[in-house]
Design an enzyme around this catalytic site. Structure first.
Site, PDB file in Angstrom:
ATOM      1  N   LYS A 113      -9.003  18.990 -45.403  1.00 56.27           N
ATOM      2  CA  LYS A 113      -9.900  19.286 -44.288  1.00 56.27           C
ATOM      3  C   LYS A 113     -11.196  18.664 -44.378  1.00 56.27           C
ATOM      4  O   LYS A 113     -11.704  18.047 -43.719  1.00 56.27           O
ATOM      5  CB  LYS A 113      -9.960  20.825 -44.317  1.00 56.27           C
ATOM      6  CG  LYS A 113     -10.858  21.229 -42.971  1.00 56.27           C
ATOM      7  CD  LYS A 113      -9.923  22.058 -42.091  1.00 56.27           C
ATOM      8  CE  LYS A 113     -11.003  22.349 -40.661  1.00 56.27           C
ATOM      9  NZ  LYS A 113     -10.092  22.944 -39.723  1.00 56.27           N
ATOM     10  N   LYS A 197       9.113  14.685 -37.744  1.00 54.49           N
ATOM     11  CA  LYS A 197       9.681  16.077 -38.056  1.00 54.49           C
ATOM     12  C   LYS A 197       9.425  16.847 -36.673  1.00 54.49           C
ATOM     13  O   LYS A 197       8.361  16.794 -36.236  1.00 54.49           O
ATOM     14  CB  LYS A 197       9.348  16.668 -39.265  1.00 54.49           C
ATOM     15  CG  LYS A 197       8.030  17.591 -39.042  1.00 54.49           C
ATOM     16  CD  LYS A 197       7.975  18.463 -40.303  1.00 54.49           C
ATOM     17  CE  LYS A 197       7.104  19.760 -39.827  1.00 54.49           C
ATOM     18  NZ  LYS A 197       7.098  20.788 -40.756  1.00 54.49           N
ATOM     19  N   LYS A 200       5.785  22.173 -33.750  1.00 49.07           N
ATOM     20  CA  LYS A 200       5.205  22.649 -32.380  1.00 49.07           C
ATOM     21  C   LYS A 200       4.109  21.690 -32.029  1.00 49.07           C
ATOM     22  O   LYS A 200       3.923  21.406 -30.820  1.00 49.07           O
ATOM     23  CB  LYS A 200       4.669  24.025 -32.666  1.00 49.07           C
ATOM     24  CG  LYS A 200       4.086  24.696 -31.759  1.00 49.07           C
ATOM     25  CD  LYS A 200       5.142  25.082 -30.562  1.00 49.07           C
ATOM     26  CE  LYS A 200       6.192  26.037 -31.037  1.00 49.07           C
ATOM     27  NZ  LYS A 200       5.665  26.927 -31.727  1.00 49.07           N
TER      28      LYS A 200
HETATM   29  P1  ADP Z   1       5.521  23.800 -37.073  1.00 49.22           P
HETATM   30  O1  ADP Z   1       5.438  22.496 -37.754  1.00 49.22           O
HETATM   31  O2  ADP Z   1       6.293  23.865 -35.843  1.00 49.22           O
HETATM   32  O3  ADP Z   1       4.225  24.534 -36.720  1.00 49.22           O
HETATM   33  P2  ADP Z   1       5.444  25.744 -39.331  1.00 49.22           P
HETATM   34  O4  ADP Z   1       4.803  24.627 -40.066  1.00 49.22           O
HETATM   35  O5  ADP Z   1       4.912  26.695 -38.919  1.00 49.22           O
HETATM   36  O6  ADP Z   1       6.131  24.950 -38.291  1.00 49.22           O
HETATM   37  O7  ADP Z   1       6.667  26.173 -40.387  1.00 49.22           O
HETATM   38  C1  ADP Z   1       7.286  27.395 -40.337  1.00 49.22           C
HETATM   39  C2  ADP Z   1       8.631  27.111 -41.179  1.00 49.22           C
HETATM   40  O8  ADP Z   1       9.701  26.529 -40.717  1.00 49.22           O
HETATM   41  C3  ADP Z   1       8.357  26.726 -42.459  1.00 49.22           C
HETATM   42  O9  ADP Z   1       9.127  27.170 -43.703  1.00 49.22           O
HETATM   43  C4  ADP Z   1       8.782  25.351 -42.487  1.00 49.22           C
HETATM   44  O10 ADP Z   1       9.263  24.760 -43.526  1.00 49.22           O
HETATM   45  C5  ADP Z   1      10.007  25.321 -41.487  1.00 49.22           C
HETATM   46  N1  ADP Z   1      10.108  24.145 -40.605  1.00 49.22           N
HETATM   47  C6  ADP Z   1       9.033  23.691 -39.645  1.00 49.22           C
HETATM   48  N2  ADP Z   1       9.494  22.496 -39.055  1.00 49.22           N
HETATM   49  C7  ADP Z   1      10.420  22.294 -39.576  1.00 49.22           C
HETATM   50  C8  ADP Z   1      11.493  21.170 -39.327  1.00 49.22           C
HETATM   51  N3  ADP Z   1      11.285  20.106 -38.441  1.00 49.22           N
HETATM   52  N4  ADP Z   1      12.664  21.282 -40.109  1.00 49.22           N
HETATM   53  C9  ADP Z   1      12.895  22.177 -40.931  1.00 49.22           C
HETATM   54  N5  ADP Z   1      12.091  23.373 -41.248  1.00 49.22           N
HETATM   55  C10 ADP Z   1      11.062  23.300 -40.492  1.00 49.22           C
END
Ligand code: ADP
Ligand code: TRP
Length: 457
Positions: A113, A197, A200
């Protein structure tokens, strides 16, 4: 059973997508088959980025409903909200004092950050001490394993470091050194853009609980094979997101068939996408139903969270008792509740107050009493406990010299919510309460003069 603990932050909009399901929730559910699991919604952690009341409320609600709907039955899972267990922040405060500033300055989240476009004046202390709250989250429960995504590895290392420091400074092994559990085999699910990947924040997701039309749109806009212009062109399956997702949600035989038709140019993208959509709906059918049910019954959700927090508090409270004692906060002037700390043994042997409160006891009047035919022990009572129908309740006290006369037309205390127990050819629908007498003879608690059917609290 080994204990595992994990937290999920209600960031973004709090809802989960199929990447979260495959990468996190599904793993957790699998682990819960043979682990004692603690899973919490890290609502306090979300404060580092979300500072609008309405948004935080919505996110927390969405995440709770999404998680509960996906997890289904909560066998071996204690599900709770971080802010419902204040021991998390209490321990954070204490751990701050055994943590060197440099350790936190080296944390990725803060360093990244700072490097971007931000100065120290624009970073809140909450973000800076994020790893401390997370360390407290973990250390309170002394878990054997902490399942997390790769990006959280450093936070677990900080928690280990802090635990070791604390144990060293106070010369006592209060904290268990936590082990991260990062399953390498769990693939990162690529997004519908086929590039990055699924995330959200990148808007390349397939949702789970949105209405069908939204999900259909997400499926229809999924990246397939850019070299294919017409349905009659031979198509490519590798790198085609629709087939990638189908591996997880479709049926093997059907997928093989579709693959063959696709590579030969005998089937359109839309048809394959339709199958993906159907497979998703089928996979998440139960979860989507549960979601609707939970959403329209807030009292069910509240009960789950209440029970979860109560269980979490027992463990967190035990650790905090040890911590307070160890660091010298407890002395002769401490309040009793702080001097007494519950031990693991107490926790195992005892029934909780909440559990005990489920026992229902009522005043009952015996309207008939006879010796049970064919038995030399049982007396069969017919008891009015204030319900429409009287109950049949047996007591095995003839060997102590009791006769039916003793009970007839008198009032006693009865337990009225026991599972019926078969006694010879009938079921006993409750139990009469007695006190152990000097020679082992049961002495019955008289409820004469009390209102029939009244509950004891
Ligand atoms: P996002 O990237 O959608 O905001 P988060 O970072 O909040 O998701 O991740 C929440 C959980 O879901 C974590 O344990 C993360 O490892 C898993 N996760 C998020 N995106 C993926 C993905 N594309 N493939 C596999 N696991 C994921
Ligand atoms: N920081 C974690 C994440 O963003 C969530 C979290 C908070 C957590 N406290 C935790 C995970 C304790 C495991 C253990 O994913």
């Amino acid at each position: 059973m080994k204990r595992i603990l994990s937290g999920i932050t209600p960031s973004g909009d709090g809802s989960l997508h199929i990447g979260n399901y495959l990468g996190a929730v599904r793993q957790f559910k699998k682990l819960s088959e043979d682990h004692d699991c603690f899973l919490f919604v890290a609502d306090l952690h979300a404060l580092t980025t979300i500072q609008q009341k309405g948004q935080l409320q919505t996110n927390i609600e969405a995440l709770i409903l999404n998680e509960l709907a996906l997890l289904g039955d909560l066998k071996n899972i204690t599900f709770f909200r971080q802010s419902d267990v204040p021991e998390h922040t209490e321990l954070q405060s204490i751990l701050n004092n055994v943590t060197p500033l440099g350790l936190l300055k080296r944390a990725h989240a803060y360093k990244d950050k700072l490097q971007k476009d931000t100065t120290e004046d624009d970073i809140n202390v909450g973000l800076f001490s994020y790893p401390m709250l997370m360390a407290a989250d973990i250390l309170l429960y002394k878990p054997d394993l902490v399942p997390v995504g790769k990006d959280q590895k450093q936070h677990i290392e900080i928690a280990r470091d802090v635990a070791e420091r604390f144990n060293r400074i106070y010369k006592k092994k209060v904290f268990k050194i936590p082990e991260p559990f990062i399953p390498e085999a769990v693939a990162v699910i690529p997004g519908t853009d086929g590039k990055r990947k699924m995330s959200k924040s990148l808007g390349n997701i397939i949702s789970i609980f949105e209405n069908e039309e939204v999900i259909r749109k997400q499926v229809m806009s999924t990246y397939t094979d850019p070299t294919r212009k017409h349905a009659t062109d031979p198509g490519h399956v590798e790198g085609n997101m629709v087939f990638t997702y189908l591996e997880f949600f479709g049926e093997k035989a059907k997928i093989d068939q579709l693959k063959e038709l696709y590579t030969k140019g005998q089937i359109s993208d839309i048809e394959v996408k339709n199958y993906l959509f159907e497979s998703l709906m089928k996979t998440f059918e139960k979860a989507r139903k549960r979601y609707e049910d939970l959403k329209s019954h807030p009292e069910k959700v509240k009960k789950i969270l209440e029970e979860g927090a109560a269980k979490a508090k027992i463990i967190a409270g035990m650790t905090m008792g040890e911590v307070r004692e160890t660091i010298g906060l407890v002395n002769q002037y401490s309040l009793v509740s702080q001097r007494y700390h519950v031990t693991e043994h107490d926790n195992k042997e005892n029934v909780t107050i909440d559990e005990f409160a489920r026992i229902e006891m009522r005043v009952g009047k015996v309207t008939s009493a006879i010796n049970k035919e064919g038995s030399d022990k049982l007396i069969r009572l017919v008891v009015d406990v204030g319900e429409e129908k009287p109950r049949i309740i047996f007591t095995a006290v003839r060997p102590f010299g009791y006769t039916p006369d003793y009970f007839l037309n008198k009032q006693f205390f009865f337990i009225t919510n026991l599972a019926p127990r078969k006694m010879m050819d009938e079921y006993s629908q409750g139990m009469i309460m007695a006190v152990d007498g000097a020679d082992g003879k049961p002495l019955f608690l008289s409820a004469d003069g009390m209102p029939v059917g009244s509950k004891i609290r």
